[in-house]
Structures are given as structure tokens and as C-alpha cells.
Design a protein around this motif. Structure first.
Motif, PDB file in Angstrom:
ATOM      1  N   ILE A 151       0.794  -1.232   0.000  1.00  0.00           N
ATOM      2  CA  ILE A 151       0.000   0.000   0.000  1.00  0.00           C
ATOM      3  C   ILE A 151       0.828   1.284   0.000  1.00  0.00           C
ATOM      4  N   THR A 152       2.139   1.182   0.137  1.00  0.00           N
ATOM      5  CA  THR A 152       2.924   2.422   0.099  1.00  0.00           C
ATOM      6  C   THR A 152       3.750   2.451  -1.180  1.00  0.00           C
ATOM      7  N   ASP A 153       4.290   3.630  -1.497  1.00  0.00           N
ATOM      8  CA  ASP A 153       5.067   3.712  -2.731  1.00  0.00           C
ATOM      9  C   ASP A 153       6.562   3.518  -2.462  1.00  0.00           C
ATOM     10  N   ARG A 182       7.151   8.650  13.856  1.00  0.00           N
ATOM     11  CA  ARG A 182       8.247   8.176  13.019  1.00  0.00           C
ATOM     12  C   ARG A 182       8.232   6.676  12.800  1.00  0.00           C
ATOM     13  N   PHE A 183       8.601   6.311  11.601  1.00  0.00           N
ATOM     14  CA  PHE A 183       8.802   4.915  11.269  1.00  0.00           C
ATOM     15  C   PHE A 183      10.144   4.874  10.540  1.00  0.00           C
ATOM     16  N   LEU A 184      11.198   4.688  11.339  1.00  0.00           N
ATOM     17  CA  LEU A 184      12.545   4.926  10.817  1.00  0.00           C
ATOM     18  C   LEU A 184      12.936   3.981   9.687  1.00  0.00           C
ATOM     19  N   ARG A 185      12.434   2.718   9.755  1.00  0.00           N
ATOM     20  CA  ARG A 185      12.846   1.834   8.659  1.00  0.00           C
ATOM     21  C   ARG A 185      12.239   2.281   7.338  1.00  0.00           C
ATOM     22  N   GLY A 186      11.071   2.898   7.407  1.00  0.00           N
ATOM     23  CA  GLY A 186      10.477   3.466   6.192  1.00  0.00           C
ATOM     24  C   GLY A 186      11.269   4.677   5.739  1.00  0.00           C
ATOM     25  N   THR A 226       0.237   5.475   7.957  1.00  0.00           N
ATOM     26  CA  THR A 226      -0.167   6.875   7.742  1.00  0.00           C
ATOM     27  C   THR A 226       1.017   7.723   7.271  1.00  0.00           C
ATOM     28  N   GLY A 227       2.218   7.335   7.693  1.00  0.00           N
ATOM     29  CA  GLY A 227       3.393   8.124   7.327  1.00  0.00           C
ATOM     30  C   GLY A 227       3.772   7.968   5.859  1.00  0.00           C
ATOM     31  N   PHE A 228       3.384   6.874   5.255  1.00  0.00           N
ATOM     32  CA  PHE A 228       3.860   6.624   3.898  1.00  0.00           C
ATOM     33  C   PHE A 228       2.764   6.354   2.884  1.00  0.00           C
ATOM     34  N   SER A 229       1.507   6.519   3.288  1.00  0.00           N
ATOM     35  CA  SER A 229       0.461   6.183   2.330  1.00  0.00           C
ATOM     36  C   SER A 229      -0.844   6.925   2.623  1.00  0.00           C
ATOM     37  N   TYR A 230      -1.569   7.246   1.538  1.00  0.00           N
ATOM     38  CA  TYR A 230      -2.913   7.807   1.678  1.00  0.00           C
ATOM     39  C   TYR A 230      -3.949   6.719   1.491  1.00  0.00           C
TER      40      TYR A 230
END
Ligand code: UDP
Ligand code: MG
Length: 321
Positions: A151-153, A182-186, A226-230
Motif C-alpha cells: 500500500i505504500t510507494d 516516526r517509522f525509521l525503517r520506512g 499513515t506516514g507513507f500512504s494515503y
């Protein structure tokens, strides 16, 4: 050690939350490995609001060895924020992030360093085998990484935790990204640069028990999504189209059935089910929207990411003079 920003080659960043029993072994194993590498290093230990005496333990280590630099938080801010603080204070040309519980074996660090010397700016540890973890944790972790990639790019490498080496360029980039949830691995995957993985066997926790209960895992997963996807926001749109499409088809159908005297779709139960179903969908969509709005609110407040009670500042000021 009297070395300045330019002469420290390696920083090891370790977040600590109530890990007092393990501190001596942590120091022993890290210093053994790092001394063998034969270049200046520092160990940045971030005390994330421990209440079991870890703070004193860290201070004692710092007394004994000036290469240990304690960052002591005013309260518990969480694992990802503790790592962030560690990266802020790290001065090395390369920084390794690892857990305090020695699940990420310090003995793998030389392998990470080898890849860094080959020119990779981000070297992540890939867990090939996870000892002493529950099937539930392994299953949810495996599912989670695959879902996130769907689901993320960004492409977060599968089965990678926070154990990784970052080059100074990568650290400076990550440090400039001041997002709160934060999601540091992302983030480490998002910044690009040359990245490579090194496989290692994840050991069982040496002592103590996990500080990551299910609730914290869930929060981390939410930050990742939420940090990496809509995508969650878009689900409502897709669903809306499906429902609208269905009703467009249903309206003439129901009219037709009534005209020919069919009794279908009469009665309260049909209405009630439809209302409850759509009401549920709408409330869930509202909740998803709320999740994003709450995060925007947090960002807008602009509070500091963490509050430090004791920082290795004296050391820093002395060095910068
Ligand atoms: N940790 C932390 N703050 C927290 C929870 C954990 O700094 O609020 C630290 C903990 O001390 C450890 C690392 O984060 O060094 C990973 O935690 P843990 O080993 O409990 O997670 P798990 O390996 O079970 O996923
Ligand atoms: Mg652990």
C-alpha cells in the motif's frame, strides 16, 4: 575521548528502556567488537525514561569510559524517538543503530562496516532467523512488511528491523526529517542512496522481556501506514463508488419488482441492515480521517520530538571550542 566530529569514525546508537541487567554485557560486547575495528568510536546510549536504575547504570558506564555518551530523556518517548535522539547526537562518519537487548548481535557490525566501505550509505540487517520470538510476533511482522509494501510507494526491504548502519550523509538527511510519528525503517528506505542488506540471525533476548507489547506494535504499524500512504483515506472513495454504483443499479430494479407486484425489499429489517452497514462504513471512514487529522494537529503544534534531561553537552561544547 578527545576526538571531534571529524575524527570519530563510528557511533553506535542504543535506545534503552528498563534494561539495567543487560548494560554491562552490552558495553562489554560492543566495546570488544569496536576496539577490534581499531578506529575511534562512541556509544550513544539513549535512556528513554527508564525507571529500573538503567539511568544510573548508563551514567556509571560513562564515568568509566568517556566514549559512552548518555542522552537521558525527561520521560518515556518511545523507541523510534529514542533512536532519533541518538542520531541527533551521534558524531560518527557511520552510525549503527542497535537494540539494547543484544538481539542484534554487535558481532555483525564489522560486516556492516565492510559494506559501508564498499560505498553503500545504508546497510540494513536482514533477519534470516528469529530466535525466541512467538509465532504470533513472527506472523504479524511478516504480514505487516508485505502489507506495507503493497500500500505504500516505498520499498521497505522485507524482514528488516532498525538494526542498520547509516553513513553520515544518510544520517544528516534523516535528521532533517522532523516528522513526529516516526517509522525509521520506512524513512531509511525513502531517502534512497545506495542500500544493501546483510543477513544475520536475530538472537533471543538475553534478559528481561520485550518492551514492545501489542499496543506499541500496533501504533508503530499505524505510523508506518499513515506516514507513507494515503491508501486508507482512499478506501472511502472506492467504497463510495461501489455503493453509489450498486444503488444506481438497485433503484430501477426495485421499481420494476414493485410494479410487477413482487414483495422483495419490503420490511424494516432490510432498511435497518442497510442503515447500520452504511453507518458503520461512514464511521470507520471518519475514524480514518480522524487518524490523519490528529497527526496533522500533532505536527502543527510543533512541539519538540523529545525532551532531554541530561545530554552529553558538556562534552560537545568542550570539543567545539
Ligand atoms: N525501547 C525504548 N523505548 C520503549 C520501548 C523499547 O527505548 O518505549 C528499546 C528497548 O530498550 C530495546 C529496543 O527499544 O533496546 C527494542 O525493544 P524490545 O527489545 O523490547 O523490542 P522487540 O525486540 O521485542 O521488538
Ligand atoms: Mg528486542
Amino acid at each position: 575521548m578527545s576526538a571531534d566530529k571529524k575524527t570519530i569514525t563510528f557511533s553506535i546508537v542504543v535506545p534503552v528502556y528498563n534494561e539495567v541487567e543487560i548494560l554491562p554485557e552490552l558495553y562489554h560486547r560492543v566495546s570488544g567488537v569496536m576496539d577490534d575495528l581499531g578506529e575511534p568510536w562512541e556509544l550513544v546510549i539513549v535512556d528513554d525514561g527508564s525507571s529500573d536504575g538503567s539511568t544510573e547504570g548508563i551514567r556509571a558506564l560513562a564515568e568509566k569510559d568517556k566514549r559512552v555518551r548518555p542522552v537521558i530523556f525527561a520521560r518515556n518517548f518511545g523507541h523510534q524517538i529514542a533512536i532519533t535522539a541518538g542520531l541527533d547526537y551521534a558524531r560518527g562518519q557511520a552510525t549503527v543503530i542497535m537494540d539494547a537487548d543484544l538481539q542484534d548481535p554487535p558481532e555483525v557490525i564489522p560486516e556492516l562496516v565492510d559494506r559501508w566501505r564498499e560505498g553503500y550509505e545504508v546497510v540494513h540487517g536482514v533477519r534470516t532467523y528469529r530466535e525466541g520470538e512467538t509465532p504470533f510476533k513472527k506472523f504479524t511482522a511478516a504480514l505487516f512488511y508485505r502489507l506495507i509494501n503493497c500500500i505504500t510507494d516505498i520499498d521497505i526491504p522485507l524482514d528488516v528491523g532498525d538494526f542498520r548502519l547509516l553513513d553520515r550523509k544518510a544520517i544528516d538527511t534523516i535528521n532533517s526529517m522532523r516528522e513526529r510519528h516516526r517509522f525509521l525503517r520506512g524513512m531509511a528506505a525513502w531517502i534512497g542512496f545506495r542500500q544493501v542488506g546483510v543477513s544475520y540471525q536475530r538472537a533471543a533476548r538475553t534478559v528481561g522481556k520485550t518492551k514492545y507489547p501489542f499496543s506499541k506494535m500496533l501504533r508503530l504499524a499505524l505510523n508506518a501506514v499513515t506516514g507513507f500512504s494515503y491508501f486508507p483515506l482512499q478506501i472511502a472513495t472506492y467504497f463510495g463508488f461501489v455503493c453509489a454504483g450498486l444503488s444506481v443499479l438497485a433503484i430501477p430494479l426495485v421499481i420494476l419488482l414493485r410494479l410487477i407486484g413482487n414483495q422483495a425489499f419490503f420490511g424494516q429489517a432490510t432498511t435497518l441492515i442497510a442503515v447500520l452497514f452504511l453507518g458503520g462504513v461512514q464511521l470507520i471512514s471518519l475514524g480514518i480521517l480522524g487518524e490523519y487529522v490528529g497527526r496533522i494537529y500533532d505536527e502543527v503544534k510543533g512541539r519538540p520530538l523529545y525532551i532531554v534531561r541530561e545530554a552529553p553537552d558538556a562534552d560537545k561544547i568542550e570539543l567545539e571550542k
